[in-house]
Design a protein around this motif. Structure first.
Motif, PDB file in Angstrom:
ATOM      1  N   ILE A   1      97.780 -25.062  -6.707  1.00 26.87           N
ATOM      2  CA  ILE A   1      97.265 -26.335  -5.265  1.00 26.87           C
ATOM      3  C   ILE A   1      97.960 -27.294  -5.171  1.00 26.87           C
ATOM      4  CG2 ILE A   1      95.898 -27.032  -3.952  1.00 26.87           C
ATOM      5  CD1 ILE A   1      93.522 -25.441  -4.960  1.00 26.87           C
ATOM      6  N   ALA A   2      98.116 -28.407  -6.066  1.00 29.04           N
ATOM      7  CA  ALA A   2      99.093 -29.249  -7.070  1.00 29.04           C
ATOM      8  C   ALA A   2     100.182 -29.152  -6.710  1.00 29.04           C
ATOM      9  CB  ALA A   2      98.389 -29.763  -7.757  1.00 29.04           C
ATOM     10  N   GLY A   3     101.058 -27.612  -6.986  1.00 28.32           N
ATOM     11  CA  GLY A   3     101.928 -27.417  -6.715  1.00 28.32           C
ATOM     12  C   GLY A   3     102.930 -27.336  -5.517  1.00 28.32           C
ATOM     13  N   THR A   4     101.563 -26.930  -4.808  1.00 25.61           N
ATOM     14  CA  THR A   4     102.502 -26.416  -3.743  1.00 25.61           C
ATOM     15  C   THR A   4     102.050 -27.264  -1.892  1.00 25.61           C
ATOM     16  OG1 THR A   4     100.931 -23.787  -3.732  1.00 25.61           O
ATOM     17  CG2 THR A   4     101.101 -25.257  -1.297  1.00 25.61           C
ATOM     18  N   LEU A   5     101.270 -28.149  -3.116  1.00 22.44           N
ATOM     19  CA  LEU A   5     100.738 -29.629  -2.526  1.00 22.44           C
ATOM     20  C   LEU A   5     102.380 -30.637  -2.293  1.00 22.44           C
ATOM     21  CD1 LEU A   5      98.781 -31.951  -1.444  1.00 22.44           C
ATOM     22  CD2 LEU A   5      98.634 -32.390  -2.992  1.00 22.44           C
ATOM     23  N   VAL A   6     102.284 -30.793  -3.561  1.00 28.90           N
ATOM     24  CA  VAL A   6     103.765 -31.513  -4.595  1.00 28.90           C
ATOM     25  C   VAL A   6     104.901 -30.982  -3.541  1.00 28.90           C
ATOM     26  CG1 VAL A   6     105.782 -32.257  -6.365  1.00 28.90           C
ATOM     27  CG2 VAL A   6     102.782 -32.249  -6.498  1.00 28.90           C
ATOM     28  N   HIS A   7     105.215 -29.409  -3.403  1.00 27.88           N
ATOM     29  CA  HIS A   7     107.235 -28.500  -3.006  1.00 27.88           C
ATOM     30  C   HIS A   7     106.398 -28.764  -1.445  1.00 27.88           C
ATOM     31  CE1 HIS A   7     108.739 -24.902  -1.503  1.00 27.88           C
ATOM     32  NE2 HIS A   7     109.410 -25.710  -2.809  1.00 27.88           N
ATOM     33  N   ASP A   8     105.396 -29.139  -0.574  1.00 26.62           N
ATOM     34  CA  ASP A   8     105.461 -28.859   0.966  1.00 26.62           C
ATOM     35  C   ASP A   8     105.173 -30.586   1.526  1.00 26.62           C
ATOM     36  OD1 ASP A   8     105.625 -26.226   0.842  1.00 26.62           O
ATOM     37  OD2 ASP A   8     103.256 -25.651   1.104  1.00 26.62           O
ATOM     38  N   TRP A   9     104.731 -31.389   0.377  1.00 30.94           N
ATOM     39  CA  TRP A   9     104.776 -33.058   1.377  1.00 30.94           C
ATOM     40  C   TRP A   9     105.061 -33.304   0.295  1.00 30.94           C
ATOM     41  CZ3 TRP A   9     101.732 -33.052   5.719  1.00 30.94           C
ATOM     42  CH2 TRP A   9     101.046 -31.654   5.937  1.00 30.94           C
ATOM     43  N   ALA A  10     105.903 -33.530  -0.920  1.00 26.46           N
ATOM     44  CA  ALA A  10     106.606 -34.453  -1.386  1.00 26.46           C
ATOM     45  C   ALA A  10     107.915 -34.376  -0.831  1.00 26.46           C
ATOM     46  CB  ALA A  10     106.086 -33.807  -3.026  1.00 26.46           C
ATOM     47  N   GLY A  11     108.674 -33.589  -0.892  1.00 24.28           N
ATOM     48  CA  GLY A  11     110.320 -33.456   0.020  1.00 24.28           C
ATOM     49  C   GLY A  11     109.635 -33.770   1.541  1.00 24.28           C
ATOM     50  N   PRO A  12     110.965 -32.827   2.001  1.00 26.37           N
ATOM     51  CA  PRO A  12     111.022 -32.315   3.610  1.00 26.37           C
ATOM     52  C   PRO A  12     109.901 -32.298   4.395  1.00 26.37           C
ATOM     53  CG  PRO A  12     112.284 -31.008   2.713  1.00 26.37           C
ATOM     54  CD  PRO A  12     111.362 -31.055   1.361  1.00 26.37           C
TER      55      PRO A  12
END
Length: 268
Positions: free
Chosen positions: A49-60
């Motif tokens: 979940i944390a990896g998805t959070l960073v991938h989907d919300w920390a970038g574009p």
């Protein structure tokens, strides 16, 4: 302020932070460790979940989904706050107007905002305007009703004092009515804030092409479970941060009340 007072206040702030942080940190640690070997489709590991959070919300994704939701949330909340306070002041100050408008207010406040989504779609179409309108309409009532009650609770002696000092209507509102109704107004605003956060998700699920609600609905429909969890955590963080900011503003605006209570305590 002395160095001792400053140090004591600093130590008190650290203790308060630790008191508030230990439970969330403990829950996160237990979740991280307990879910590390999870193979469940519905309950993925916190690492995933944390990896998805960073991938989907920390970038574009931050600009694509979070920023639009924050903008619509703030716009809807501010409109509801301004309209609720202004209309509440007018209705609360005039008993005849209050009696005339009460049936309409009670009828409109009883309408669940999701029921108005089809009407909003017809009037505004799919987009930010519709989302903001639904938030403003659905969230205005707590502030409106609390403002009316706050104005009605004005002590008659204060009214007589304002009359004896020959205060203008604007001065009476600024220096007498608003301070008296302030605590109730902020109680209504707190509820309006919570409803606004709920409605931004509901409205974006039905009529939006971006935002947290759209992201959550799309994740659910495509069975992207980690994305669903990640969006839920983002929504919770947004609500928590909004509440922190609101509490700071409330304490600043109503700081006179804390001083009055302290003075009453010393007098007792």
């Amino acid at each position: 302020m002395s160095t001792i007072d400053t140090t004591a206040r600093g130590h008190g702030g650290v203790k308060l932070f630790l008191l508030r942080a230990w439970l969330p940190v403990t829950i996160a640690a237990a979740w991280w460790i307990g879910s590390a070997s999870s193979t469940s489709l519905y309950f993925p590991s916190l690492q995933t979940i944390a990896g998805t959070l960073v991938h989907d919300w920390a970038g574009p994704g931050f600009a694509a989904n979070l920023v639009p939701s924050i903008g619509k949330f703030l716009a809807g909340f501010l409109i509801a706050a301004v309209v609720g306070i202004a209309a509440g002041l007018v209705v609360g100050m005039y008993p005849a107007l209050r009696a005339a408008t009460e049936p309409v207010i009670q009828f409109l406040r009883s309408l669940p905002p999701p029921v108005l989504l089809p009407v909003g779609l017809l009037l505004f179409g799919i987009g930010a305007g519709m989302n903001i309108a639904i938030i403003a309409f659905g969230a205005v009532w707590p502030t409106l009703l609390n403002t009316i009650d706050g104005v009605r609770s004005l002590d008659p002696q204060l009214t007589e004092m304002a009359r004896s000092y020959r205060l203008t209507r604007a001065q009476k509102i600024r220096w007498v009515i608003l301070p008296n109704a302030g605590p109730q107004i902020f109680a209504g605003l707190r509820t309006t804030l919570q409803i606004s956060i709920i409605l931004i998700v509901v409205s974006e699920m039905i009529a939006s092409t971006n935002g947290i609600g759209y992201y959550l609905l799309n994740s659910q429909q495509t069975f992207a479970v980690p994305q669903t969890w990640a969006g839920t955590l983002v929504l919770g963080a947004l609500g928590y941060l909004a509440s922190l900011v609101f509490i700071r503003i409330e304490r600043y605006v109503l700081r006179w009340q804390a001083g009055l209570l302290a003075a009453s305590g010393r007098g007792a």
